[in-house]
Write a protein that holds these residues in place. Structure first.
Motif, mmCIF file in Angstrom:
data_model
loop_
_atom_site.group_PDB
_atom_site.id
_atom_site.type_symbol
_atom_site.label_atom_id
_atom_site.label_comp_id
_atom_site.label_asym_id
_atom_site.label_seq_id
_atom_site.Cartn_x
_atom_site.Cartn_y
_atom_site.Cartn_z
ATOM 1 N N MET A 1 -7.126 5.887 14.231
ATOM 2 C CA MET A 1 -6.752 4.485 14.079
ATOM 3 C C MET A 1 -5.614 4.361 13.056
ATOM 4 S SD MET A 1 -9.209 1.259 13.101
ATOM 5 C CE MET A 1 -8.541 -0.365 12.850
ATOM 6 N N THR A 2 -4.573 3.652 13.405
ATOM 7 C CA THR A 2 -3.423 3.491 12.516
ATOM 8 C C THR A 2 -3.780 2.590 11.345
ATOM 9 O OG1 THR A 2 -1.946 3.699 14.405
ATOM 10 C CG2 THR A 2 -1.012 2.806 12.391
ATOM 11 N N GLU A 3 -3.426 3.057 10.141
ATOM 12 C CA GLU A 3 -3.704 2.262 8.947
ATOM 13 C C GLU A 3 -2.805 1.034 8.919
ATOM 14 O OE1 GLU A 3 -3.635 2.815 4.090
ATOM 15 O OE2 GLU A 3 -3.531 4.565 5.405
ATOM 16 N N THR A 4 -3.362 -0.107 8.560
ATOM 17 C CA THR A 4 -2.576 -1.338 8.485
ATOM 18 C C THR A 4 -1.585 -1.257 7.330
ATOM 19 O OG1 THR A 4 -4.445 -2.600 9.345
ATOM 20 C CG2 THR A 4 -2.711 -3.844 8.247
ATOM 21 N N PHE A 5 -0.336 -1.579 7.617
ATOM 22 C CA PHE A 5 0.692 -1.559 6.578
ATOM 23 C C PHE A 5 0.421 -2.640 5.545
ATOM 24 C CE2 PHE A 5 4.847 -3.175 5.043
ATOM 25 C CZ PHE A 5 5.271 -2.036 4.356
ATOM 26 N N ASP A 6 0.550 -2.286 4.277
ATOM 27 C CA ASP A 6 0.271 -3.207 3.169
ATOM 28 C C ASP A 6 1.571 -3.500 2.424
ATOM 29 O OD1 ASP A 6 -0.613 -4.614 0.984
ATOM 30 O OD2 ASP A 6 -1.682 -2.923 0.063
ATOM 31 N N PRO A 7 2.268 -4.583 2.762
ATOM 32 C CA PRO A 7 3.553 -4.863 2.110
ATOM 33 C C PRO A 7 3.410 -5.112 0.609
ATOM 34 C CG PRO A 7 2.843 -6.743 3.428
ATOM 35 C CD PRO A 7 1.922 -5.611 3.758
ATOM 36 N N ARG A 8 2.312 -5.729 0.220
ATOM 37 C CA ARG A 8 2.096 -6.004 -1.208
ATOM 38 C C ARG A 8 1.901 -4.695 -1.975
ATOM 39 N NH1 ARG A 8 0.479 -10.841 -3.596
ATOM 40 N NH2 ARG A 8 -0.179 -11.663 -1.573
ATOM 41 N N GLY A 9 1.176 -3.767 -1.362
ATOM 42 C CA GLY A 9 0.945 -2.472 -2.000
ATOM 43 C C GLY A 9 2.234 -1.670 -2.137
ATOM 44 N N LEU A 10 3.078 -1.687 -1.093
ATOM 45 C CA LEU A 10 4.360 -0.987 -1.174
ATOM 46 C C LEU A 10 5.228 -1.606 -2.259
ATOM 47 C CD1 LEU A 10 6.536 0.984 -0.258
ATOM 48 C CD2 LEU A 10 7.141 -0.632 1.570
ATOM 49 N N ALA A 11 5.256 -2.928 -2.317
ATOM 50 C CA ALA A 11 6.064 -3.609 -3.328
ATOM 51 C C ALA A 11 5.591 -3.253 -4.734
ATOM 52 C CB ALA A 11 6.001 -5.116 -3.113
ATOM 53 N N ALA A 12 4.295 -3.190 -4.931
ATOM 54 C CA ALA A 12 3.744 -2.857 -6.250
ATOM 55 C C ALA A 12 4.155 -1.441 -6.667
ATOM 56 C CB ALA A 12 2.227 -2.981 -6.230
ATOM 57 N N ARG A 13 4.142 -0.515 -5.705
ATOM 58 C CA ARG A 13 4.530 0.857 -6.033
ATOM 59 C C ARG A 13 6.022 0.943 -6.341
ATOM 60 N NH1 ARG A 13 4.350 6.307 -2.407
ATOM 61 N NH2 ARG A 13 4.897 7.741 -4.107
ATOM 62 N N LEU A 14 6.847 0.286 -5.541
ATOM 63 C CA LEU A 14 8.287 0.278 -5.804
ATOM 64 C C LEU A 14 8.578 -0.339 -7.171
ATOM 65 C CD1 LEU A 14 9.558 -0.868 -2.280
ATOM 66 C CD2 LEU A 14 9.843 1.421 -3.283
ATOM 67 N N HIS A 15 7.890 -1.420 -7.471
ATOM 68 C CA HIS A 15 8.081 -2.109 -8.757
ATOM 69 C C HIS A 15 7.720 -1.185 -9.920
ATOM 70 C CE1 HIS A 15 8.315 -5.444 -11.558
ATOM 71 N NE2 HIS A 15 7.077 -5.222 -11.950
ATOM 72 N N PHE A 29 5.656 7.574 0.838
ATOM 73 C CA PHE A 29 5.438 6.135 0.972
ATOM 74 C C PHE A 29 4.834 5.798 2.334
ATOM 75 C CE2 PHE A 29 8.895 6.434 -2.098
ATOM 76 C CZ PHE A 29 8.599 5.440 -3.026
ATOM 77 N N ALA A 30 4.066 4.708 2.371
ATOM 78 C CA ALA A 30 3.684 4.079 3.643
ATOM 79 C C ALA A 30 4.892 3.287 4.126
ATOM 80 C CB ALA A 30 2.482 3.166 3.445
ATOM 81 N N LEU A 31 5.371 3.591 5.338
ATOM 82 C CA LEU A 31 6.636 3.031 5.784
ATOM 83 C C LEU A 31 6.456 1.759 6.602
ATOM 84 C CD1 LEU A 31 8.466 6.290 6.906
ATOM 85 C CD2 LEU A 31 8.533 5.153 4.681
ATOM 86 N N GLN A 42 9.900 -6.557 0.671
ATOM 87 C CA GLN A 42 10.999 -6.920 -0.228
ATOM 88 C C GLN A 42 10.717 -8.247 -0.936
ATOM 89 O OE1 GLN A 42 15.165 -8.827 0.336
ATOM 90 N NE2 GLN A 42 15.385 -6.744 1.111
ATOM 91 N N ASN A 43 10.160 -9.195 -0.220
ATOM 92 C CA ASN A 43 9.849 -10.497 -0.822
ATOM 93 C C ASN A 43 8.799 -10.364 -1.914
ATOM 94 O OD1 ASN A 43 11.687 -11.795 0.840
ATOM 95 N ND2 ASN A 43 10.166 -12.338 2.390
ATOM 96 N N PHE A 44 7.791 -9.504 -1.684
ATOM 97 C CA PHE A 44 6.783 -9.268 -2.725
ATOM 98 C C PHE A 44 7.413 -8.577 -3.937
ATOM 99 C CE2 PHE A 44 3.402 -9.529 0.694
ATOM 100 C CZ PHE A 44 2.740 -10.625 0.143
#
Length: 252
Positions: A1-15, A29-31, A42-44
């Protein structure tokens, strides 16, 4: 099962990586799967950075999709600008334009270059600073790079130029010194030849937000000097024709 992409989580890691002045390989990274997910992240990230100014960079993906990201930190040279220096920081000389009227999304019609020029109320000499939390920047995943604010890490707005600069920038003598060393000395050259190419592309993007390209927005249009790494902190002095922009990059 494909993991759901978490935009907030990616933003937190980039930050977190940006704050630490670090970068990691794309494969760690999760892409994002598409531009919508990339822009959501990007918005997060912009929210985490506390970005509120209406200053933007615009470019085009390898697939030809126009994309934007906010410029931050944003400073005006007249106020004594200083941008944080990090290892790997790169510099670009650019022209920015301010819109004097809205360019709303057009259904069934396109904006010509002349339409965009007519909407421009002012032009400026500027400098963009770039450093990405992604080691390879956009060369492996442009969508990840888009989420990382297209690598932007600062912008300095310089003096007003005549608005005709959007037509005449190419070939203008350009000299840049950093920490007393010349890092560029030659004609100004935009990757597309025309500094407005990417802005016209974005104006004609039916997928862009309804709130984009409003009167008062500042948009920087792409490098005239290539991307040059700044190996140490120091003063930057740009001479573009008869116009000059000075500012510093310093350890935070």
């Amino acid at each position: 099962m494909t993991e759901t992409f978490d935009p907030r989580g990616l933003a937190a890691r980039l930050h977190s990586l940006r704050r630490a002045g670090r970068h990691e390989e794309t494969g760690t990274f999760a892409l994002p799967a598409d531009l919508h997910e990339a822009m959501e992240a990007q918005n997060f990230l912009a929210a985490a950075d506390g970005i509120s100014s209406s200053a933007w960079k615009v470019t085009v993906s390898p697939a030809g999709q126009a994309v934007t990201a906010p410029l931050h930190p944003y400073a005006e040279a007249a106020a004594g600008a200083s941008i944080p220096w990090y290892p790997g920081l790169k510099f670009e000389t650019e022209i920015a334009v301010r819109l004097g009227k809205d360019l709303p999304i057009r259904a069934g019609a396109v904006y010509s270059r002349a339409d965009v020029v007519e909407a421009i109320s002012a032009a400026y000499l500027g400098a963009e600073l770039l450093v990405s939390a992604v080691r390879e920047s956009g060369s492996v995943s442009f969508l990840l790079f888009t989420a990382d604010r297209l690598g932007n890490s600062g912008y300095v707005l310089g003096p007003n130029l005549d608005t005709s600069a959007v037509d005449t920038a190419g070939g203008t003598p350009l000299k840049v010194t950093h920490a007393g060393r010349t890092i560029y000395d030659g004609p100004a050259q935009h990757p597309k030849g025309d500094v407005l190419t990417w802005l016209v592309d974005y104006a004609n993007d039916s997928l862009r937000p309804e709130t984009s390209l409003k009167a008062g927005a500042l948009i920087t249009t792409g490098t005239l000097s290539g991307a040059i790494e700044l190996t140490e902190p120091g003063e930057i002095d740009i001479l573009f024709g008869d116009s000059q922009l000075r500012f510093s990059v310093s350890k935070s």
